[in-house]
Design an enzyme around this catalytic site. Structure first.
Site, PDB file in Angstrom:
ATOM      1  CD  GLU A 166      11.789  51.931 -51.667  1.00  0.00           C
ATOM      2  OE1 GLU A 166      11.294  52.931 -51.130  1.00  0.00           O
ATOM      3  OE2 GLU A 166      13.012  51.673 -51.641  1.00  0.00           O
TER       4      GLU A 166
ATOM      5  CD  GLU B 122      16.521  54.707 -48.017  1.00  0.00           C
ATOM      6  OE1 GLU B 122      16.858  53.802 -48.806  1.00  0.00           O
ATOM      7  OE2 GLU B 122      15.362  55.151 -47.928  1.00  0.00           O
TER       8      GLU B 122
END
Length: 264
Positions: free
Chosen positions: A240, A143
């Protein structure tokens, strides 16, 4: 398709980690993520999942002190052996827990004069991880993290993710797209998702600014979730975020979107 997971590293933190599984299930989640699950034995996690009929979708390869301001493992030239040892640890957990995806955090380069060394090491290590997790049928993702919150992060936008993906060109390597981080970088999340969902193995979200629940910032989640739900994306979408109060009070978004996309 749109399926939500609860990231137990940020949600339900009012409780010890082992108690979060049951509470997540009670609030409507069928799948979970844990950033770094290694504080609990894999067998204990498996038992907790089985007790609640939950799936653990994702966890990360250990990143050493990255979250405390360090450089992490995946790009540090002097830490290749440590990274491989971390992959071995992850493989042992993954063999028992059978996640859909494993995330590798690229990490930081804290000395800009060595950036090219760190970039080359990252490519080497991501290729190694992608091959290792392919043996278990598990996708490897990496990511981009915004460089405002984490200065020196060597992959901090969508174009850099695409470039890494192109250079490695491994069939088991995909992007993890974090809506919060890319919003923080001022990127067009809707445009990126519309164009590149076939290269994305996992999605995470929080509102921006603040990294809190949807509705606390300026991100247009209705539009972004529509793009994902109407696409061929087969992965999960991970909550998240850091709740502004207790986690249960932050879940209005789940009530809205779980109903909206139930039949999608």
């Amino acid at each position: 398709m749109l399926r939500f997971t609860a990231n137990l590293s940020l949600l339900f933190t009012e409780l010890p980690l082992p108690e979060r599984f049951q509470v997540a299930k009670q609030h409507g989640f069928d799948a979970l993520e844990i950033q770094f699950p290694y504080s609990l034995p894999a067998e204990q996690i498996a038992d907790l999942l089985d007790q609640q009929d939950l799936q653990l979708v994702l966890f990360n390869v250990d990143a050493e002190t990255l979250l405390q301001g360090g450089e992490g493992l995946a790009a540090a030239p002097e830490k290749r052996d440590q990274f491989k040892a971390a992959v071995e640890q992850t493989l042992s957990y993954a063999a028992r827990l059978k996640p859909s995806v494993i995330n590798v955090l690229p990490g930081c380069c804290l000395n800009s004069q060595r950036l090219s060394e760190y970039q080359a090491t990252l490519l080497e290590n991501l290729a190694y991880a992608a091959a290792a997790f392919a043996e278990l049928g598990i996708k490897t993702v990496f990511e981009a993290v915004n460089s405002h919150d984490m200065p020196g992060f060597i992959v901090d936008n969508g174009d850099k993710m695409l470039n890494v993906l192109k250079q490695i060109d491994h069939p088991n390597l995909f992007m993890q797209y974090d809506i919060y981080h890319m919003s923080r970088m001022g990127e067009d999340c809707a445009g990126f998702l519309s164009q590149h969902l076939d290269k994305i193995g996992h999605i995470q979200f929080a509102d921006c600014p603040g990294r809190c629940q949807p509705g606390s910032g300026v991100v247009d989640f209705a539009s972004l979730f529509d793009i994902i739900a109407s696409s061929n994306y087969q992965g999960w979408v991970g909550a998240e975020y850091r709740p502004t109060a207790d986690t249960a009070a932050s879940l209005d978004w789940l009530k809205t979107y779980a109903v909206k996309y139930r039949a999608v």
